[in-house]
Each structure stands twice: as structure tokens, then as C-alpha cells.
Design a protein around this motif. Structure first.
Motif, short mmCIF file in Angstrom:
data_model
loop_
_atom_site.label_atom_id
_atom_site.label_comp_id
_atom_site.label_asym_id
_atom_site.label_seq_id
_atom_site.Cartn_x
_atom_site.Cartn_y
_atom_site.Cartn_z
N LEU A 113 0.83 -1.21 0.00
CA LEU A 113 0.00 0.00 0.00
C LEU A 113 0.86 1.26 0.00
O LEU A 113 0.58 2.22 -0.72
CB LEU A 113 -0.94 0.01 1.20
CG LEU A 113 -2.18 -0.87 1.09
CD1 LEU A 113 -2.93 -0.89 2.42
CD2 LEU A 113 -3.08 -0.36 -0.02
N GLY A 114 1.90 1.25 0.81
CA GLY A 114 2.82 2.40 0.83
C GLY A 114 3.46 2.63 -0.51
O GLY A 114 3.56 3.76 -0.99
N LYS A 120 1.52 6.59 -6.80
CA LYS A 120 0.40 7.42 -7.21
C LYS A 120 0.71 8.91 -7.00
O LYS A 120 0.44 9.74 -7.87
CB LYS A 120 -0.84 7.01 -6.40
CG LYS A 120 -2.12 7.67 -6.83
CD LYS A 120 -3.27 7.11 -6.01
CE LYS A 120 -4.57 7.78 -6.34
NZ LYS A 120 -5.69 7.28 -5.54
N ARG A 121 1.30 9.22 -5.87
CA ARG A 121 1.67 10.61 -5.58
C ARG A 121 2.74 11.10 -6.56
O ARG A 121 2.70 12.23 -7.02
CB ARG A 121 2.19 10.71 -4.13
CG ARG A 121 2.46 12.15 -3.71
CD ARG A 121 2.93 12.25 -2.30
NE ARG A 121 4.19 11.47 -2.18
CZ ARG A 121 4.66 11.00 -1.05
NH1 ARG A 121 3.99 11.17 0.05
NH2 ARG A 121 5.78 10.35 -1.03
N ALA A 122 3.70 10.23 -6.89
CA ALA A 122 4.76 10.61 -7.83
C ALA A 122 4.18 10.87 -9.23
O ALA A 122 4.59 11.82 -9.90
CB ALA A 122 5.83 9.53 -7.89
N ALA A 125 2.37 14.20 -9.13
CA ALA A 125 3.32 15.31 -9.14
C ALA A 125 3.94 15.48 -10.52
O ALA A 125 4.20 16.61 -10.96
CB ALA A 125 4.43 15.07 -8.11
N ALA A 126 4.16 14.38 -11.24
CA ALA A 126 4.71 14.46 -12.59
C ALA A 126 3.73 15.11 -13.56
O ALA A 126 4.12 15.86 -14.46
CB ALA A 126 5.11 13.07 -13.08
N LYS A 127 2.43 14.82 -13.39
CA LYS A 127 1.42 15.42 -14.27
C LYS A 127 1.30 16.91 -14.01
O LYS A 127 1.10 17.70 -14.93
CB LYS A 127 0.06 14.75 -14.04
CG LYS A 127 -0.06 13.40 -14.69
CD LYS A 127 -1.45 12.83 -14.46
CE LYS A 127 -1.57 11.45 -15.05
NZ LYS A 127 -2.91 10.86 -14.83
N GLU A 128 1.38 17.31 -12.74
CA GLU A 128 1.26 18.73 -12.40
C GLU A 128 2.51 19.50 -12.79
O GLU A 128 2.42 20.69 -13.09
CB GLU A 128 1.00 18.88 -10.90
CG GLU A 128 -0.34 18.38 -10.47
CD GLU A 128 -0.52 18.44 -8.96
OE1 GLU A 128 0.42 18.85 -8.25
OE2 GLU A 128 -1.59 18.06 -8.48
#
Length: 129
Positions: A113-114, A120-122, A125-128
Motif C-alpha cells: 500500500l505504501g 500514485k503521488r509521484a 506530481a509528474a502530471k502537475e
């Protein structure tokens, strides 16, 4: 560099100019040198034993893992030495209750899960960025 002359010994100190005293100094210096060689030889013979090599590798691994764990815990203000009594109590509890497999499964699930949320967070952040 050190200037070498006929009265300079191995350690860089000056020998006496008197032949009898110089001979004693050289003999003593040779004795120290032989003792150092014997000590180095014994140290190598001891260190090349498989059990000593294994213990050394285990010690290096332990230090590396502890250093990594301390680095991960540094932002929280904790360290391995502070948390070890709690970890030992938890491991003892798990062992006494025979909960090894469920706890290992839960640890793997939390790790997965971690990893998933970190990925997912990475991606977010890459899309933004």
C-alpha cells in the motif's frame, strides 16, 4: 620528504653515533619490526577464517541497516536505540501468540500500500509539474 642519512632509523629517529649503542638500538628496532610482522601475520590468519569473515560481514550489514533506519527516523526525532525496547516487546508478543504469518502478511500489505500510494503521488506530481 625526510632526508635519510646513515644514522636515521626506520621510524625516522636518529641513532647514536657510538657503535655499541647503535647496535643495541638497531637490534631493538629489528625486534619491534619482527613483532609487528608477527602480529600482522596472526591478524591476517585470524581474519581469513570463514566464521570471522561471516561475523564481520554481519556486523557491517547491521551497522548499514541501523544507519539507514536512523536516517529514516531522524525527522521524527526517534532512533533505533530508543525504539528497540518497544520492537522487542512487540516481537515477543507476536512470537508468544503465534501470530508470525498474519503479522508478516500485514507488513507486506502495508508495504505494498505504501509503495502504491507513493507511486500514485509521484505520478500526480509528474502530471502537475
Amino acid at each position: 620528504m625526510h632526508k635519510h642519512d646513515e644514522t636515521t632509523g626506520l621510524a625516522g629517529h636518529q641513532h647514536s653515533l657510538e657503535p655499541a649503542v647503535r647496535k643495541k638500538e638497531l637490534l631493538r628496532e629489528g625486534e619491534f619490526f619482527r613483532a609487528g610482522v608477527a602480529h600482522a601475520k596472526a591478524s591476517i590468519q585470524h581474519g581469513i577464517k570463514p566464521e570471522v569473515m561471516m561475523r564481520t560481514a554481519f556486523d557491517h550489514t547491521t551497522v548499514a541497516l541501523r544507519t539507514k533506519a536512523d536516517a529514516l527516523l531522524k525527522p521524527t526525532g526517534a532512533n533505533v536505540a530508543m525504539l528497540m525496547p518497544y520492537v522487542m516487546n512487540a516481537l515477543n508478543f507476536v512470537r508468544q501468540r503465534r501470530l508470525g504469518k498474519p503479522v508478516a502478511g500485514a507488513a507486506v500489505a502495508v508495504g505494498v500500500l505504501g509503495w502504491y500510494f507513493n507511486r500514485k503521488r509521484a505520478r500526480k506530481a509528474a502530471k502537475e509539474g
